[in-house]
Design an enzyme around this catalytic site. Structure first.
Site, PDB file in Angstrom:
ATOM      1  N   HIS A 260       0.836  -1.198   0.000  1.00  0.00           N
ATOM      2  CA  HIS A 260       0.000   0.000   0.000  1.00  0.00           C
ATOM      3  C   HIS A 260       0.879   1.260   0.000  1.00  0.00           C
ATOM      4  O   HIS A 260       0.739   2.129  -0.856  1.00  0.00           O
ATOM      5  CB  HIS A 260      -0.923  -0.017   1.223  1.00  0.00           C
ATOM      6  CG  HIS A 260      -1.827   1.167   1.324  1.00  0.00           C
ATOM      7  ND1 HIS A 260      -3.157   1.128   0.951  1.00  0.00           N
ATOM      8  CD2 HIS A 260      -1.603   2.441   1.721  1.00  0.00           C
ATOM      9  CE1 HIS A 260      -3.698   2.319   1.127  1.00  0.00           C
ATOM     10  NE2 HIS A 260      -2.779   3.138   1.603  1.00  0.00           N
ATOM     11  N   GLU A 261       1.791   1.314   0.960  1.00  0.00           N
ATOM     12  CA  GLU A 261       2.643   2.509   1.052  1.00  0.00           C
ATOM     13  C   GLU A 261       3.563   2.613  -0.158  1.00  0.00           C
ATOM     14  O   GLU A 261       3.887   3.712  -0.615  1.00  0.00           O
ATOM     15  CB  GLU A 261       3.434   2.508   2.360  1.00  0.00           C
ATOM     16  CG  GLU A 261       2.573   2.455   3.642  1.00  0.00           C
ATOM     17  CD  GLU A 261       1.468   3.501   3.710  1.00  0.00           C
ATOM     18  OE1 GLU A 261       1.607   4.562   3.050  1.00  0.00           O
ATOM     19  OE2 GLU A 261       0.450   3.270   4.387  1.00  0.00           O
ATOM     20  N   HIS A 264       1.817   4.503  -2.856  1.00  0.00           N
ATOM     21  CA  HIS A 264       1.984   5.953  -2.665  1.00  0.00           C
ATOM     22  C   HIS A 264       3.400   6.363  -3.058  1.00  0.00           C
ATOM     23  O   HIS A 264       3.614   7.410  -3.670  1.00  0.00           O
ATOM     24  CB  HIS A 264       1.749   6.324  -1.197  1.00  0.00           C
ATOM     25  CG  HIS A 264       0.316   6.259  -0.756  1.00  0.00           C
ATOM     26  ND1 HIS A 264      -0.692   6.933  -1.402  1.00  0.00           N
ATOM     27  CD2 HIS A 264      -0.281   5.613   0.285  1.00  0.00           C
ATOM     28  CE1 HIS A 264      -1.847   6.695  -0.782  1.00  0.00           C
ATOM     29  NE2 HIS A 264      -1.627   5.891   0.244  1.00  0.00           N
ATOM     30  N   GLU A 290      -4.659   7.675  -3.439  1.00  0.00           N
ATOM     31  CA  GLU A 290      -5.088   6.429  -2.797  1.00  0.00           C
ATOM     32  C   GLU A 290      -5.438   5.355  -3.833  1.00  0.00           C
ATOM     33  O   GLU A 290      -5.291   4.161  -3.572  1.00  0.00           O
ATOM     34  CB  GLU A 290      -6.281   6.714  -1.870  1.00  0.00           C
ATOM     35  CG  GLU A 290      -6.705   5.565  -0.975  1.00  0.00           C
ATOM     36  CD  GLU A 290      -5.749   5.282   0.189  1.00  0.00           C
ATOM     37  OE1 GLU A 290      -4.754   6.013   0.343  1.00  0.00           O
ATOM     38  OE2 GLU A 290      -5.997   4.307   0.912  1.00  0.00           O
TER      39      GLU A 290
HETATM   40 ZN    ZN Z   1      -3.063   5.271   1.635  1.00  0.00          ZN
END
Ligand code: ZN
Length: 509
Positions: A260-261, A264, A290
């Site tokens: 997830h990170e 980003h 996101e």
């Molecule tokens: Zn996030």
């Protein structure tokens, strides 16, 4: 000659340097700072923040914008120069509408609110948090009065995180999502995931996460990964990306939290060099940003193709998984199960947690709900949305940090990110017909390269809607691809279910 544009760039670069420097202090605060540094760090951050804000809202920036406009008007709409003037003007005008006393008061009360919330959540005592919430909500109402809106006073708050979006658009998307998700959750079969809890050495988790990261398309020497309590990602340039994650010794959640990170992080890494040190050097909105963390966490990281490559290495790292075949593993990581806590929620139930918060936030801002009634309303809606009972405020209305610091308007961007991720994914699939084979071969670079060239490199040159339109051909936020994806997911859980046990419908449509 572009004298005004050059001067504008120089001034904006200084503001960007200040805010990135504040970012370094913020990263340090959350990753390495000893706890007793809190007070002086707050002062340092507030000083830098104030100076950056003053420099940005200065009259001179407005004069330079006026002077730069004729210099860029013949350039293409999405050129760096014309985009810089257009986007900066919008940011500048918005920032100047808020009196600095109000801004300072909001910062101060956000810090107090956060402090009170930490204690209130620990003791599960909403009443002790209520006065701080009241103050922060009152300040938000004053903030809203600085702006004009057409549909709801919630819109100016939403606009801080999702520029150009109005409340009624989100309402429309969520009105489609809510009944469809409730139905999907009720239809989801029970799936055995017991093997995902147990003894998983954090050191081995870290090594495994770093192995995956090394294949995602980050240039060597441009990122690092550190452990922290609440994972986040920040960056100080496109070549200094800071990922964080959390290794829990009894599960494997760090894999998806890291992916997830890293999503980003790839966004920040892909911003074009020409946009650095300017207001354009970021994603266009939280929702679009996101969408990419969700892409890497879920669309890639929970896909069977991805695990065709990575499951054997995972089994070698954690021999206890040797008895679990790939089918069972993939089903377990895609299961849908209502729970109390948003951050632990699976893909299918997650957006329902968000819709609940979005509805409450509008009622809070519009003043149609009494703040002291929030715990009760929260519990009632959790029962209605997800069919579960809330045992206490810590696992109910107090679970999230956002409201403690006045962060109202942020929540919907999480669910919008889910929706947008599938709209973009449909386009990616057409552009990369061999994507599945590439994922199966562990080759993530065609995907990250395509996303970098077509999305990440644009930075904030275009608005969120223009960005989505550039990729998909339409500016509309369309929940259909997301719902189709979840529908397929739930159906695949059903058809492969080994137990054949149907869960009782836990929520009503
Ligand atoms: Zn996030």
């Amino acid at each position: 000659m572009a004298a005004a544009l050059d001067e504008l760039r120089t001034r904006l670069a200084e503001v960007s340097d200040l805010s990135r420097a504040a970012g370094v202090l913020g990263w340090d605060q959350r990753v390495t700072m000893p706890p007793r540094g809190t007070e002086s760090r707050a002062e340092q951050l507030s000083t830098i923040g104030r100076i950056a804000h003053e420099r940005f809202t200065d009259d001179e920036i407005g004069r330079l914008l006026d002077a730069a406009e004729p210099e860029v008007e013949s350039l293409p709409y999405d050129s760096d120069g014309r985009s810089l003037v257009r986007v900066t003007r919008r940011d500048w005008e918005k920032a100047r509408r808020v009196p600095s006393e109000l801004r300072a008061e909001m910062t101060l009360q956000a810090a107090r609110g956060h402090h009170a919330w930490v204690e209130a959540r620990r003791t599960s005592d909403f009443a002790s948090f209520l006065p701080y919430l009241r103050t922060n909500v009152e300040l938000k109402r004053r903030y809203v009065e600085c702006f004009e809106w057409s549909d709801s006073p919630y819109t100016p708050l939403l606009d801080d995180y999702e520029p150009g979006m109005v409340t009624s658009e989100v309402q429309e998307v969520f009105a489609t999502l809510r009944p469809a998700l409730t139905e999907l959750v009720a239809a989801a079969p029970e799936v055995d995931a017991s093997f995902l809890s147990g003894d998983f050495a954090p050191e081995a988790q870290r090594a495994f996460a770093e192995r995956i990261l090394a294949t995602m398309g980050f240039e060597e020497g441009s990122w690092r990964l550190d452990p922290t309590a609440h994972p986040f990602c920040t960056s100080f340039s496109n070549r200094d990306v800071r990922l964080t994650t959390r290794y829990q010794p009894d599960d494997l959640e760090s894999i998806w939290s890291t992916l997830h990170e890293a999503g980003h992080g790839l966004y920040a890494h892909g911003i074009a060099d020409s946009l650095l040190r300017s207001p354009l050097g970021a994603a266009p909105s939280l929702g679009v940003n996101e969408s990419q963390s969700r892409t890497w966490e879920n669309l890639v990281g929970r896909s069977r193709s991805f695990w065709e490559h990575w499951y054997e290495p995972l089994q070698e790292t954690f021999p206890r998984l040797r008895d679990v075949d790939l089918d069972r593993f993939v089903r377990a990581i895609n299961r849908a199960e209502p729970g109390l806590i948003r951050v632990d929620a699976d893909e299918t139930t997650y957006s329902l947690h968000i819709i609940l918060r979005f509805e409450l936030e509008q009622e809070i801002v519009e003043g149609t709900v009494a703040l002291e009634d929030l715990p009760e309303i929260w519990s009632a809606r959790m029962r209605e949305f997800l069919g579960i009972d809330v045992p206490d405020d810590a696992r109910g209305v107090l679970q999230d940090v956002h409201w403690s610091g006045g962060g109202i308007g942020y929540f919907p961007t999480y669910a919008l990110g889910n929706v947008i991720s599938l709209q973009i994914w449909d386009v990616v699939r057409q552009a990369l017909p061999d994507l599945d084979a590439q994922l199966e071969a562990g080759d993530l670079e065609p995907l990250s390269g395509w996303l970098r060239d077509n999305l990440y490199s644009l930075g904030r040159k275009l608005t969120p809607k223009e960005t989505i339109e550039r990729l998909t051909g339409s500016p509309t936020i369309d929940p259909a691809p997301y719902l189709a994806y979840l529908g397929d997911k739930v159906a695949s859980l059903e058809s492969r279910s080994p137990s054949g046990i149907r869960q009782e419908p836990s929520a009503t449509a």
